[in-house]
Write an enzyme that holds these catalytic residues in place. Structure first.
Site, mmCIF file in Angstrom:
data_model
loop_
_atom_site.group_PDB
_atom_site.id
_atom_site.type_symbol
_atom_site.label_atom_id
_atom_site.label_comp_id
_atom_site.label_asym_id
_atom_site.label_seq_id
_atom_site.Cartn_x
_atom_site.Cartn_y
_atom_site.Cartn_z
ATOM 1 C CD GLU A 25 -3.082 -1.011 2.140
ATOM 2 O OE1 GLU A 25 -2.893 -0.303 3.154
ATOM 3 O OE2 GLU A 25 -4.109 -1.700 1.979
ATOM 4 C CG ASN A 123 -5.709 -2.943 -4.151
ATOM 5 O OD1 ASN A 123 -5.583 -3.747 -5.070
ATOM 6 N ND2 ASN A 123 -5.447 -3.249 -2.888
ATOM 7 C CE1 TYR A 130 -11.767 -7.212 -0.449
ATOM 8 C CE2 TYR A 130 -11.331 -4.935 -1.024
ATOM 9 C CZ TYR A 130 -10.992 -6.084 -0.343
ATOM 10 O OH TYR A 130 -9.881 -6.099 0.450
#
Length: 161
Positions: A25, A123, A130
């Site tokens: 990240e 991302n 998701y």
């Protein structure tokens, strides 16, 4: 594949994986948490944060770190997923889905109304994953954070800037 609650013996590996996540990240320099911090948070007298791990051949392959939140809209608790991470070499084998499935099971079992989390807008692999599970982006919301001097100033009652 095995999903289970984290144990004190997992702390060092969890801390290592948090470091990997932070590298991914682009924020490794921001991680201040030590193994002792994590141990106290997960296994202290009154833990308010929890973790589940995915095991691959007896080793921790990934983890979900979460806490209970509350919605005044639904009048029910929920789970806020702080971190979900699976080691890169083990992605695509169902560990992330299995961890989320376990959290969804906990939500349903406890009559919680939501499972929610944040994801970095760049991302794309995570966002796609998701969404494939049925998660919906809350695009109209913006995260705000207060830390350091601003947090201290507010706590001290310092007037607005």
């Amino acid at each position: 594949m095995s999903i289970r609650p984290a144990r004190p013996a997992d702390v060092a590996e969890l801390r290592r994986l948090v470091g990997e996540l932070a590298e991914y990240e682009r924020s490794a320099d921001q991680v201040l948490m030590t193994e002792d911090d994590l141990r106290r948070s997960l296994f202290g007298d009154q833990p308010a944060v929890f973790a589940h791990v995915a095991e691959h051949e007896g080793a921790v392959a990934g983890f979900a770190l979460w806490f209970v939140n509350y919605s005044t809209w639904t009048g029910r608790h929920g789970i806020y997923l702080e971190d979900l991470y699976v080691s890169p070499e083990l992605r695509g084998h169902g560990y992330g889905r299995a961890l989320l499935t376990e959290l969804a099971r906990i939500c349903v079992e406890r009559s919680y109304g939501r499972l929610e989390w944040s994801v970095l807008d760049w991302n794309e692999p995570a966002i796609g994953f998701y969404e494939s599970l049925g998660a919906v982006a809350m695009d109209e919301w913006t995260v705000h954070r207060m830390t350091g001097p601003a947090l201290s100033a507010l706590a001290d009652g310092v007037p607005d800037r």
